[in-house]
Design an enzyme around this catalytic site. Structure first.
Site, PDB file in Angstrom:
ATOM      1  N   SER A 156      59.766 -14.579   6.336  1.00 20.18           N
ATOM      2  CA  SER A 156      59.607 -13.914   5.054  1.00 20.18           C
ATOM      3  C   SER A 156      60.829 -14.150   4.173  1.00 20.18           C
ATOM      4  CB  SER A 156      59.388 -12.414   5.257  1.00 20.18           C
ATOM      5  OG  SER A 156      58.972 -11.803   4.054  1.00 20.18           O
TER       6      SER A 156
ATOM      7  N   SER B  18      27.902 -37.019 -17.024  1.00 16.25           N
ATOM      8  CA  SER B  18      28.845 -37.428 -15.954  1.00 16.25           C
ATOM      9  C   SER B  18      30.281 -37.361 -16.452  1.00 16.25           C
ATOM     10  CB  SER B  18      28.507 -38.821 -15.425  1.00 16.25           C
ATOM     11  OG  SER B  18      28.345 -39.767 -16.459  1.00 16.25           O
TER      12      SER B  18
ATOM     13  N   LEU C   4      29.116 -37.479 -24.398  1.00 11.17           N
ATOM     14  CA  LEU C   4      28.914 -36.055 -24.665  1.00 11.17           C
ATOM     15  C   LEU C   4      27.436 -35.722 -24.852  1.00 11.17           C
ATOM     16  CD1 LEU C   4      31.812 -35.470 -27.209  1.00 11.17           C
ATOM     17  CD2 LEU C   4      31.742 -34.622 -24.850  1.00 11.17           C
ATOM     18  N   SER C   5      27.105 -34.461 -24.671  1.00 15.57           N
ATOM     19  CA  SER C   5      25.759 -34.000 -24.993  1.00 15.57           C
ATOM     20  C   SER C   5      25.508 -34.229 -26.482  1.00 15.57           C
ATOM     21  CB  SER C   5      25.625 -32.513 -24.660  1.00 15.57           C
ATOM     22  OG  SER C   5      24.360 -32.033 -25.031  1.00 15.57           O
TER      23      SER C   5
END
Length: 640
Positions: free
Chosen positions: A43, A553, A480-481
């Site tokens: 620790s 993608s 892109l979309s």
């Protein structure tokens, strides 16, 4: 006439000769000392750095100018008042000195008359767990420190579990700062009882407890008068006598991963590498894996000359009596006791990257001298190292430890990590950034790896393509979309159909109605979406088809993964390049509007990234051409 002494009678010459002989003897003895690698862990503020500093100091490994600098630094930034702060010998980073903690892994070399040592001071904070794993990966022994005032803490358990997980057999429980509890044996016994119960629960069946004071030097190099009730070894005595891994490895079956093929001239061909386990000598029958070819050792070559025998830990060049194929990444092993080869495994993975693991993504897997492509499935469970609970998990984030199945693109030679660190331990490397993202341990190969085999068929992919009078290909549309992928892909297929070409169009939306209807739009689901589509596209090219795909993608890694599935030259990346502003202005399906309002999460370009192709085979700038012109350009590139 003046009397003169011959050189051999000159006292100065004799003294110099004796000094040179002593140096040679010292160097010869030092060269053949065994090396122990160990780590200190535990620790925060348990005294790890102070202990190492004390070991360096007591081993006379500090020069006078270093000692003077240490004394000056101790007064400026030390934590021990006007006394020497030994931790400053190790805590080299400015941030560590300011905070009084260890952040990075600090390595130090020192030696005694009996042995050489490399010690790694590993950080105690939970967020630096990956640093601790790095330091432990090559260690023979772990010194787990416990502050006598605080007892066994969460990080004590965490680091003990990690040390055991990494395969460290030799563990020392150093109960430190005994001077601050007046060397009370009852305190020592209570901590020992607590730790023994925990160690047994995680499978540690043996460890060596030692009461110490790193600051005062109690039981470090000499027995302390303050602990007359302790009859065990001092820490240094134990470090000097414990068995190192190389000695244990020498008794295991022979294995040597091939590092490189040594071919200095036409008359010599050898295979160089570091012997991982076992021993080898001329005349031994060996097997090269994964090919399975056999031969015998004719020579063991080193810079100092040929050897009659080589053992684990030595770097050598092996020559075969027969001309058989062997190259980098292969493993030379005993002919009658070879390791396994497989391509699917269960593994324990320690995730070391800031970005979470994406199940299904392809990573480089490096194990020994082998480098292959690997994909990791969704974890079976994640381990809570504080409670040892097995927790459900879909992924792993920074410092997380989990168990998952992984598969490689070809068979690799391996042994379970518990038997062989070299052939069982691996790292995962991001293919894009080349950063190490995980370390892991192979536990066993999956039964399916041995039971499922590729079935050979008589009608080949070339025959399928010949029937269709075309060359198979994958036109991989990405963008892109709203960029126009589906529109252009549809036009391309129509034009190819008019030319009597055999095609099939895989559209992103259509595939999600069937094959991938179970997937969402998280990064992990997107990775799996593309992996499945890639496998389908590969099968279709085997059937001789021209496959057209229209998918966002968004990640380069997955597009590269699909490329690697195909035959060389068959994957054609088509970037339908449209600016985000233009794509959002079109917004035919209203998706951007939903994403901007927050009702549609993980939408590419808004709250999920898009990694544009860096060097696509075809680049279509939709601002400069119509869909029809784009389709013509793509067909012309495919069929000149």
């Amino acid at each position: 006439m003046t009397d003169t002494l011959s050189q051999s009678e000159d006292p100065i010459y004799q003294t110099d000769t004796l000094i040179a002989e002593d140096i040679d003897k010292y160097l010869e003895v030092h060269q053949h000392k065994t090396m122990l690698r160990f780590i200190t862990c535990g620790s925060v503020d348990d005294g790890k750095s102070t202990l190492i500093g004390r070991l360096l100091y007591d081993s006379k490994m500090i020069f006078e100018d270093q000692l003077e600098a240490l004394q000056a630094d101790s007064k400026k930034v030390g934590t021990q008042g006007q006394e020497i702060d030994f931790a400053l010998l190790v805590d080299g980073l400015a941030a560590e000195r300011e905070q009084g903690i260890t952040i990075d892994v600090a390595y130090r070399f020192f030696g005694t008359e009996k042995r050489k040592f490399i010690v790694a001071d590993t950080p105690g904070h939970e967020q630096y767990t990956r640093n601790m794993v790095t330091g432990a990966s090559t260690a023979d022994l772990a010194v787990i420190l416990v502050d006598a005032r605080k007892g066994v803490l969460v990080q004590t358990r965490r680091h003990s579990y990690l040390a055991h997980l990494i395969g460290i057999k030799n563990i020392v429980l150093a109960i430190n700062k005994m001077d601050l509890v007046d060397y009370d044996q009852a305190v020592y016994d209570g901590i020992l009882k607590d730790y023994t119960e925990f160690a047994t629960s995680i499978g540690i069946d043996h460890f060596v407890p030692i009461p110490i004071s790193g600051f005062r030097g109690d039981n470090i190099t000499t027995p302390s008068e303050n602990t007359p009730w302790y009859k065990g070894p001092t820490l240094m005595e134990h470090l000097e006598t414990v068995e190192v891994n190389s000695a244990a490895d020498a008794d295991k079956p022979f294995r040597m991963p091939v590092q490189w093929v040594n071919r200095p001239n036409l008359d010599f061909r050898g295979f160089s590498g570091l012997i991982a386990t076992g021993t080898v000598k001329p005349g031994d029958a060996v097997r090269v894996l994964p090919s399975g070819k056999t031969s015998t050792i004719s020579r063991i070559v080193t810079l100092e000359g040929d050897l009659d025998q080589a053992v684990a830990g030595q770097s050598v060049t092996l020559c075969f009596a027969d001309e058989i194929d062997c190259s980098r990444g292969d493993v030379i092993a005993l002919a009658d006791n070879p390791p396994q080869a497989a391509d699917q495994f269960e593994a324990t993975i320690v995730w070391m990257a800031d970005e979470e693991m994406l199940p299904g993504r392809s990573y480089w897997l490096k194990i020994g001298t082998q480098t292959v492509t690997a994909t990791v499935q969704q974890p079976k469970y994640q381990v809570n190292v504080n409670t040892m609970e097995h927790l459900a998990a879909k992924t792993l984030d920074l410092n997380a430890i989990g168990v998952a199945n992984l598969s490689t693109d070809r068979q690799i030679v391996f042994e379970p990590y518990a038997q062989n660190r070299t052939l069982g331990g691996f790292i995962l490397v991001d293919k894009i950034t080349n950063a190490t993202v995980a370390a892991g341990m192979l536990q066993f190969s999956l039964r399916r790896a041995q039971n499922v085999h590729w079935q050979a068929t008589d009608v080949s992919r070339d025959f399928h393509a010949g029937l269709k009078n075309q060359k198979p290909a994958v036109l991989w549309f990405t963008g892109l979309s709203g960029a126009g992928k589906s529109t252009i892909a549809n036009l391309v297929e129509k034009k190819l159909a008019r030319m009597n070409r055999h095609t099939f169009l895989l559209d992103g939306d259509n595939v999600r109605h069937g094959l991938n209807k179970d997937l969402g739009f998280t990064d992990a689901d997107r990775v799996e979406n593309i992996r499945r589509v890639g496998e389908v596209a590969r099968l279709m090219t085997d059937a001789g088809l021209i496959v057209i795909t229209a998918f966002i993608s968004p990640f380069r890694s997955e597009r590269d993964m699909v490329r690697s599935m195909m035959q060389p030259g068959e994957f054609i990346e088509v970037h339908i390049d449209t600016s985000l502003a233009e794509a959002e202005a079109r917004d035919v399906k209203g998706l951007y509007k939903q994403a901007r309002s927050g009702t549609l999460k993980n939408f590419t370009g808004i709250d999920s990234p898009y990694e544009a192709p860096q060097d696509p085979e075809i680049h279509i700038d939709t601002a400069g051409m119509t869909a029809e012109e784009a389709a013509d350009a793509i067909v012309a590139r495919l069929i000149p």
